[in-house]
Design a protein around this motif. Structure first.
Motif, PDB file in Angstrom:
ATOM      1  N   LYS A   4       0.880  -1.206   0.021  1.00  0.00           N
ATOM      2  CA  LYS A   4      -0.022   0.120   0.134  1.00  0.00           C
ATOM      3  C   LYS A   4       0.873   1.247   0.017  1.00  0.00           C
ATOM      4  CE  LYS A   4      -3.895  -2.379   0.291  1.00  0.00           C
ATOM      5  NZ  LYS A   4      -4.181  -2.807  -1.145  1.00  0.00           N
ATOM      6  N   THR A   5       2.177   1.250   0.168  1.00  0.00           N
ATOM      7  CA  THR A   5       3.143   2.359   0.133  1.00  0.00           C
ATOM      8  C   THR A   5       4.350   1.928  -0.658  1.00  0.00           C
ATOM      9  OG1 THR A   5       4.446   1.543   2.121  1.00  0.00           O
ATOM     10  CG2 THR A   5       2.326   2.644   2.532  1.00  0.00           C
ATOM     11  N   ILE A   6       4.960   3.129  -0.811  1.00  0.00           N
ATOM     12  CA  ILE A   6       6.182   2.916  -1.843  1.00  0.00           C
ATOM     13  C   ILE A   6       7.242   2.138  -0.807  1.00  0.00           C
ATOM     14  CG2 ILE A   6       8.100   4.180  -2.854  1.00  0.00           C
ATOM     15  CD1 ILE A   6       5.213   3.774  -4.386  1.00  0.00           C
ATOM     16  N   GLU A   7       7.304   2.375   0.326  1.00  0.00           N
ATOM     17  CA  GLU A   7       8.271   1.878   1.297  1.00  0.00           C
ATOM     18  C   GLU A   7       8.080   0.127   1.162  1.00  0.00           C
ATOM     19  OE1 GLU A   7       6.504   4.643   1.949  1.00  0.00           O
ATOM     20  OE2 GLU A   7       8.228   5.996   1.705  1.00  0.00           O
ATOM     21  N   GLN A   8       6.758  -0.111   1.382  1.00  0.00           N
ATOM     22  CA  GLN A   8       6.354  -1.477   1.682  1.00  0.00           C
ATOM     23  C   GLN A   8       6.894  -2.392   0.201  1.00  0.00           C
ATOM     24  OE1 GLN A   8       2.196  -1.417   2.038  1.00  0.00           O
ATOM     25  NE2 GLN A   8       2.507  -1.357   4.533  1.00  0.00           N
ATOM     26  N   ALA A   9       6.696  -1.744  -0.898  1.00  0.00           N
ATOM     27  CA  ALA A   9       6.838  -2.190  -2.192  1.00  0.00           C
ATOM     28  C   ALA A   9       8.411  -2.431  -2.379  1.00  0.00           C
ATOM     29  CB  ALA A   9       6.317  -1.475  -3.369  1.00  0.00           C
ATOM     30  N   GLU A  10       9.132  -1.294  -1.982  1.00  0.00           N
ATOM     31  CA  GLU A  10      10.738  -1.603  -2.136  1.00  0.00           C
ATOM     32  C   GLU A  10      11.179  -2.545  -1.184  1.00  0.00           C
ATOM     33  OE1 GLU A  10      11.879   3.132  -3.241  1.00  0.00           O
ATOM     34  OE2 GLU A  10      11.635   2.699  -1.159  1.00  0.00           O
ATOM     35  N   ALA A  11      10.739  -2.682  -0.173  1.00  0.00           N
ATOM     36  CA  ALA A  11      10.738  -3.741   0.941  1.00  0.00           C
ATOM     37  C   ALA A  11      10.823  -5.077   0.447  1.00  0.00           C
ATOM     38  CB  ALA A  11      10.521  -3.471   2.316  1.00  0.00           C
ATOM     39  N   GLU A  12       9.698  -5.016  -0.443  1.00  0.00           N
ATOM     40  CA  GLU A  12       9.230  -6.184  -1.008  1.00  0.00           C
ATOM     41  C   GLU A  12      10.106  -6.821  -2.178  1.00  0.00           C
ATOM     42  OE1 GLU A  12       5.207  -8.364  -3.130  1.00  0.00           O
ATOM     43  OE2 GLU A  12       5.127  -6.495  -2.369  1.00  0.00           O
ATOM     44  N   PHE A  13      10.988  -5.930  -2.939  1.00  0.00           N
ATOM     45  CA  PHE A  13      11.758  -6.358  -3.864  1.00  0.00           C
ATOM     46  C   PHE A  13      13.158  -6.605  -3.640  1.00  0.00           C
ATOM     47  CE2 PHE A  13      11.758  -1.982  -5.364  1.00  0.00           C
ATOM     48  CZ  PHE A  13      12.985  -1.678  -5.272  1.00  0.00           C
ATOM     49  N   THR A  14      13.456  -5.816  -2.407  1.00  0.00           N
ATOM     50  CA  THR A  14      15.000  -5.952  -2.131  1.00  0.00           C
ATOM     51  C   THR A  14      15.074  -5.961  -0.591  1.00  0.00           C
ATOM     52  OG1 THR A  14      17.264  -4.958  -2.475  1.00  0.00           O
ATOM     53  CG2 THR A  14      15.283  -3.521  -2.622  1.00  0.00           C
ATOM     54  N   ASP A  15      16.061  -6.547   0.025  1.00  0.00           N
ATOM     55  CA  ASP A  15      16.503  -6.219   1.280  1.00  0.00           C
ATOM     56  C   ASP A  15      17.508  -5.194   1.572  1.00  0.00           C
ATOM     57  OD1 ASP A  15      15.138  -8.595   2.037  1.00  0.00           O
ATOM     58  OD2 ASP A  15      16.820 -10.066   1.885  1.00  0.00           O
ATOM     59  N   ASP A  16      17.829  -4.456   0.392  1.00  0.00           N
ATOM     60  CA  ASP A  16      18.819  -3.307   0.286  1.00  0.00           C
ATOM     61  C   ASP A  16      17.981  -2.016   0.152  1.00  0.00           C
ATOM     62  OD1 ASP A  16      20.677  -4.884   0.712  1.00  0.00           O
ATOM     63  OD2 ASP A  16      21.143  -5.401  -1.510  1.00  0.00           O
ATOM     64  N   ALA A  17      16.727  -2.053   0.570  1.00  0.00           N
ATOM     65  CA  ALA A  17      16.119  -0.685   0.261  1.00  0.00           C
ATOM     66  C   ALA A  17      16.567   0.789   0.634  1.00  0.00           C
ATOM     67  CB  ALA A  17      14.491  -0.830   1.013  1.00  0.00           C
ATOM     68  N   GLU A  18      17.096   0.427   1.903  1.00  0.00           N
ATOM     69  CA  GLU A  18      17.860   1.893   2.394  1.00  0.00           C
ATOM     70  C   GLU A  18      18.983   2.341   1.505  1.00  0.00           C
ATOM     71  OE1 GLU A  18      16.171   3.395   4.801  1.00  0.00           O
ATOM     72  OE2 GLU A  18      14.906   2.039   5.005  1.00  0.00           O
ATOM     73  N   LEU A  19      19.323   1.465   0.448  1.00  0.00           N
ATOM     74  CA  LEU A  19      20.432   1.943  -0.126  1.00  0.00           C
ATOM     75  C   LEU A  19      19.892   2.462  -1.664  1.00  0.00           C
ATOM     76  CD1 LEU A  19      22.937  -0.878   0.267  1.00  0.00           C
ATOM     77  CD2 LEU A  19      22.760   1.445   1.623  1.00  0.00           C
ATOM     78  N   LEU A  20      18.577   2.606  -1.931  1.00  0.00           N
ATOM     79  CA  LEU A  20      18.031   2.845  -3.183  1.00  0.00           C
ATOM     80  C   LEU A  20      18.295   4.338  -3.174  1.00  0.00           C
ATOM     81  CD1 LEU A  20      14.726   0.856  -2.977  1.00  0.00           C
ATOM     82  CD2 LEU A  20      16.778   0.260  -4.617  1.00  0.00           C
ATOM     83  N   PHE A  21      18.523   4.776  -4.694  1.00  0.00           N
ATOM     84  CA  PHE A  21      18.428   6.174  -4.999  1.00  0.00           C
ATOM     85  C   PHE A  21      17.211   7.125  -4.518  1.00  0.00           C
ATOM     86  CE2 PHE A  21      21.297   4.895  -8.776  1.00  0.00           C
ATOM     87  CZ  PHE A  21      22.348   5.570  -8.465  1.00  0.00           C
ATOM     88  N   SER A  22      15.993   6.227  -4.561  1.00  0.00           N
ATOM     89  CA  SER A  22      14.768   6.923  -4.231  1.00  0.00           C
ATOM     90  C   SER A  22      14.841   7.132  -2.701  1.00  0.00           C
ATOM     91  CB  SER A  22      13.682   6.021  -4.631  1.00  0.00           C
ATOM     92  OG  SER A  22      13.802   4.489  -3.926  1.00  0.00           O
ATOM     93  N   ARG A  23      15.664   6.296  -1.723  1.00  0.00           N
ATOM     94  CA  ARG A  23      15.648   6.560  -0.380  1.00  0.00           C
ATOM     95  C   ARG A  23      16.474   7.906  -0.016  1.00  0.00           C
ATOM     96  NH1 ARG A  23      13.509   2.349   3.037  1.00  0.00           N
ATOM     97  NH2 ARG A  23      11.883   1.565   1.522  1.00  0.00           N
ATOM     98  N   ARG A  24      17.448   7.885  -0.865  1.00  0.00           N
ATOM     99  CA  ARG A  24      18.764   9.189  -0.431  1.00  0.00           C
ATOM    100  C   ARG A  24      18.105  10.521  -0.805  1.00  0.00           C
ATOM    101  NH1 ARG A  24      23.652   6.399  -4.547  1.00  0.00           N
ATOM    102  NH2 ARG A  24      23.586   4.732  -3.489  1.00  0.00           N
ATOM    103  N   ASP A  25      17.188  10.884  -1.439  1.00  0.00           N
ATOM    104  CA  ASP A  25      16.616  12.258  -1.679  1.00  0.00           C
ATOM    105  C   ASP A  25      15.103  12.101  -1.945  1.00  0.00           C
ATOM    106  OD1 ASP A  25      16.134  14.796  -2.052  1.00  0.00           O
ATOM    107  OD2 ASP A  25      17.885  15.105  -3.471  1.00  0.00           O
ATOM    108  N   PRO A  26      14.450  12.451  -1.072  1.00  0.00           N
ATOM    109  CA  PRO A  26      12.946  12.323  -1.353  1.00  0.00           C
ATOM    110  C   PRO A  26      12.573  13.234  -2.470  1.00  0.00           C
ATOM    111  CG  PRO A  26      13.263  12.617   0.875  1.00  0.00           C
ATOM    112  CD  PRO A  26      14.640  12.620   0.491  1.00  0.00           C
TER     113      PRO A  26
END
Length: 153
Positions: free
Chosen positions: A121-143
């Motif tokens: 239901k959220t982007i954060e949930q979707a990112e966590a679904e496809f990778t365990d490295d979600a915190e390293l994604l470009f999309s997490r670096r700068d909102p």
């Protein structure tokens, strides 16, 4: 007439191939970084994320833990496991297996969209679904480098 064809695909990668991409990523992170905008869409049980890679840019992706579809439009080389890489000129829709960490090298500006079915239901949930490295994604670096569309359908 319908034809059954075997399209180019992005296979799962061996642990050594993933380690090779991770080593390249470590070197690349020491270089000046190019901001990458991500457009996220959650709609009708699907999540898609699209990035535009500028010409001349090489980037590595997160370790993907689920199968997805990858749509590429432009001119680039995509790492494809043990092989030399897959050159995409124009557009391609690629089935992509779980267990991959890609390198994209863009000759010209290239758009890459990854899509998968989800109940997120959220982007954060979707990112966590496809990778365990979600915190390293470009999309997490700068909102500010994200466009988010959640339709609720």
């Amino acid at each position: 007439m319908n034809q059954l064809v075997t399209p180019p695909a992005i296979p799962a990668m061996s642990p050594q191939a993933i380690a090779n991409v991770a080593a390249l990523e470590e070197i690349a992170l020491a270089l000046p970084q190019v901001p990458i905008h991500t457009t996220h869409v959650l709609h009708a049980g699907l999540y898609s994320r699209t990035i535009r890679i500028p010409a001349g840019v090489v980037l590595t992706g997160a370790l993907i833990k689920i199968p997805t579809m990858v749509i590429v439009s432009g001119d680039c080389i995509v790492s494809s496991g043990e092989a030399q890489g897959l050159r995409i000129t124009g557009a391609a829709v690629l089935p992509a297996s779980a267990g991959r960490k890609q390198v994209f090298a863009a000759y010209e500006e290239t758009s890459v969209t990854m899509i998968f079915a989800t109940s997120a239901k959220t982007i954060e949930q979707a990112e966590a679904e496809f990778t365990d490295d979600a915190e390293l994604l470009f999309s997490r670096r700068d909102p500010d480098t994200n466009t988010i569309i959640i339709t609720g359908e």
